[in-house]
Design a protein around this motif. Sequence first.
Motif, mmCIF file in Angstrom:
data_model
loop_
_atom_site.group_PDB
_atom_site.id
_atom_site.type_symbol
_atom_site.label_atom_id
_atom_site.label_comp_id
_atom_site.label_asym_id
_atom_site.label_seq_id
_atom_site.Cartn_x
_atom_site.Cartn_y
_atom_site.Cartn_z
ATOM 1 N N ILE A 78 0.825 -1.212 0.000
ATOM 2 C CA ILE A 78 0.000 0.000 0.000
ATOM 3 C C ILE A 78 0.856 1.257 0.000
ATOM 4 C CG2 ILE A 78 -1.692 1.326 1.343
ATOM 5 C CD1 ILE A 78 -2.917 -1.440 2.116
ATOM 6 N N ALA A 79 1.946 1.238 0.737
ATOM 7 C CA ALA A 79 2.830 2.417 0.811
ATOM 8 C C ALA A 79 3.452 2.760 -0.536
ATOM 9 C CB ALA A 79 3.913 2.187 1.856
ATOM 10 N N ASP A 80 3.585 1.775 -1.430
ATOM 11 C CA ASP A 80 4.216 1.982 -2.733
ATOM 12 C C ASP A 80 3.211 2.073 -3.876
ATOM 13 O OD1 ASP A 80 6.676 1.748 -1.446
ATOM 14 O OD2 ASP A 80 6.791 -0.413 -1.827
ATOM 15 N N ARG A 81 1.939 1.909 -3.580
ATOM 16 C CA ARG A 81 0.927 1.760 -4.622
ATOM 17 C C ARG A 81 0.890 2.949 -5.585
ATOM 18 N NH1 ARG A 81 -4.631 -0.035 -2.324
ATOM 19 N NH2 ARG A 81 -4.523 2.041 -1.427
ATOM 20 N N ARG A 82 0.824 4.158 -5.097
ATOM 21 C CA ARG A 82 0.731 5.333 -5.975
ATOM 22 C C ARG A 82 1.939 5.412 -6.893
ATOM 23 N NH1 ARG A 82 -1.381 8.110 -9.355
ATOM 24 N NH2 ARG A 82 -2.924 6.621 -8.844
ATOM 25 N N ARG A 83 3.136 5.244 -6.342
ATOM 26 C CA ARG A 83 4.361 5.331 -7.141
ATOM 27 C C ARG A 83 4.385 4.249 -8.215
ATOM 28 N NH1 ARG A 83 8.816 2.398 -6.966
ATOM 29 N NH2 ARG A 83 8.343 1.500 -4.925
ATOM 30 N N LEU A 84 4.020 3.020 -7.845
ATOM 31 C CA LEU A 84 4.054 1.917 -8.795
ATOM 32 C C LEU A 84 2.990 2.048 -9.875
ATOM 33 C CD1 LEU A 84 4.890 -1.017 -6.378
ATOM 34 C CD2 LEU A 84 6.378 0.012 -8.111
ATOM 35 N N VAL A 85 1.850 2.607 -9.531
ATOM 36 C CA VAL A 85 0.821 2.862 -10.535
ATOM 37 C C VAL A 85 1.372 3.821 -11.592
ATOM 38 C CG1 VAL A 85 -1.370 4.077 -10.904
ATOM 39 C CG2 VAL A 85 -1.202 2.315 -9.140
ATOM 40 N N THR A 102 -8.117 -2.218 -1.789
ATOM 41 C CA THR A 102 -8.057 -3.498 -1.099
ATOM 42 C C THR A 102 -6.631 -3.728 -0.645
ATOM 43 O OG1 THR A 102 -7.522 -4.778 -3.088
ATOM 44 C CG2 THR A 102 -9.859 -4.462 -2.602
ATOM 45 N N GLY A 103 -6.443 -4.649 0.258
ATOM 46 C CA GLY A 103 -5.096 -4.957 0.723
ATOM 47 C C GLY A 103 -4.325 -5.807 -0.272
ATOM 48 N N GLN A 104 -4.972 -6.834 -0.806
ATOM 49 C CA GLN A 104 -4.372 -7.731 -1.787
ATOM 50 C C GLN A 104 -5.042 -7.486 -3.136
ATOM 51 O OE1 GLN A 104 -1.841 -10.078 -1.020
ATOM 52 N NE2 GLN A 104 -1.809 -8.886 0.862
ATOM 53 N N GLN A 105 -4.356 -7.868 -4.210
ATOM 54 C CA GLN A 105 -4.898 -7.687 -5.561
ATOM 55 C C GLN A 105 -5.457 -6.265 -5.714
ATOM 56 O OE1 GLN A 105 -7.451 -10.985 -6.594
ATOM 57 N NE2 GLN A 105 -5.960 -12.467 -5.861
ATOM 58 N N ASN A 106 -4.589 -5.289 -5.443
ATOM 59 C CA ASN A 106 -5.020 -3.899 -5.344
ATOM 60 C C ASN A 106 -4.667 -3.026 -6.549
ATOM 61 O OD1 ASN A 106 -2.286 -3.902 -4.796
ATOM 62 N ND2 ASN A 106 -2.465 -3.008 -2.758
ATOM 63 N N VAL A 107 -4.131 -3.624 -7.601
ATOM 64 C CA VAL A 107 -3.869 -2.893 -8.844
ATOM 65 C C VAL A 107 -4.252 -3.796 -10.020
ATOM 66 C CG1 VAL A 107 -2.094 -1.832 -10.311
ATOM 67 C CG2 VAL A 107 -1.993 -1.518 -7.833
ATOM 68 N N VAL A 108 -5.025 -3.246 -10.948
ATOM 69 C CA VAL A 108 -5.419 -3.973 -12.155
ATOM 70 C C VAL A 108 -4.868 -3.207 -13.349
ATOM 71 C CG1 VAL A 108 -7.353 -4.787 -13.551
ATOM 72 C CG2 VAL A 108 -7.496 -4.888 -11.055
ATOM 73 N N ILE A 109 -4.166 -3.920 -14.228
ATOM 74 C CA ILE A 109 -3.494 -3.289 -15.364
ATOM 75 C C ILE A 109 -3.966 -3.954 -16.648
ATOM 76 C CG2 ILE A 109 -1.259 -2.778 -16.426
ATOM 77 C CD1 ILE A 109 -0.039 -2.994 -13.602
ATOM 78 N N GLU A 110 -4.387 -3.144 -17.602
ATOM 79 C CA GLU A 110 -4.813 -3.628 -18.923
ATOM 80 C C GLU A 110 -3.691 -3.364 -19.912
ATOM 81 O OE1 GLU A 110 -8.363 -2.740 -22.155
ATOM 82 O OE2 GLU A 110 -8.517 -1.899 -20.145
ATOM 83 N N VAL A 111 -3.331 -4.407 -20.671
ATOM 84 C CA VAL A 111 -2.206 -4.289 -21.600
ATOM 85 C C VAL A 111 -2.556 -4.912 -22.945
ATOM 86 C CG1 VAL A 111 -0.565 -4.395 -19.678
ATOM 87 C CG2 VAL A 111 -1.062 -6.465 -20.974
#
Length: 166
Positions: A78-85, A102-111
């Motif tokens: 969570i602490a790194d989420r914004r930067r990694l997004v 959410t705590g887990q599975q907290n980023v969804v990326i479409e490629v």
Amino acid sequence: MKDGELDSIDERILFELQREGRATITELAETVPVSGNTVRNRILAMEEADIIRGYTIEVDYVGAGFPFHYQFTCTVPIADRRRLVEEAFEVDGVLDVRELMTGQQNVVIEVVGATQDDITEIAQTLDDLGLDVVDETLIKSAETRPLTLWANDDDPDESEREDPSS
């Protein structure tokens, strides 16, 4: 838009622009129906308020040579989420990144990629950044639509409108 609040005219303009982003001021004025100056002023106000953030096109990625369309579900601290997004957007082939609360599975990326190897490379690059890819899903199709809450069902369809020359 008054006092930062959208009214029914603003909502209808937004709905029509979502339906057809290339609609002209004249076409919008006829559809809403208000004057062209009203449409122009409302759009400018919504752009200045950052409600309208831009105008995009819909791309057929298969037709453009990218037949592989995937969704990666990732877990990041969570602490790194914004930067990694933000860093994920720098990876070639990334179309969309969604940050979930959410705590887990907290980023969804479409490629998208031209080959399966492209998809593997994107996944590896995301992993190298620190995104733990926990699921890869092949997307068969994706559809979007305008927010129908903004549609005014009280207006007659074009086919039901009176001919102004009659």
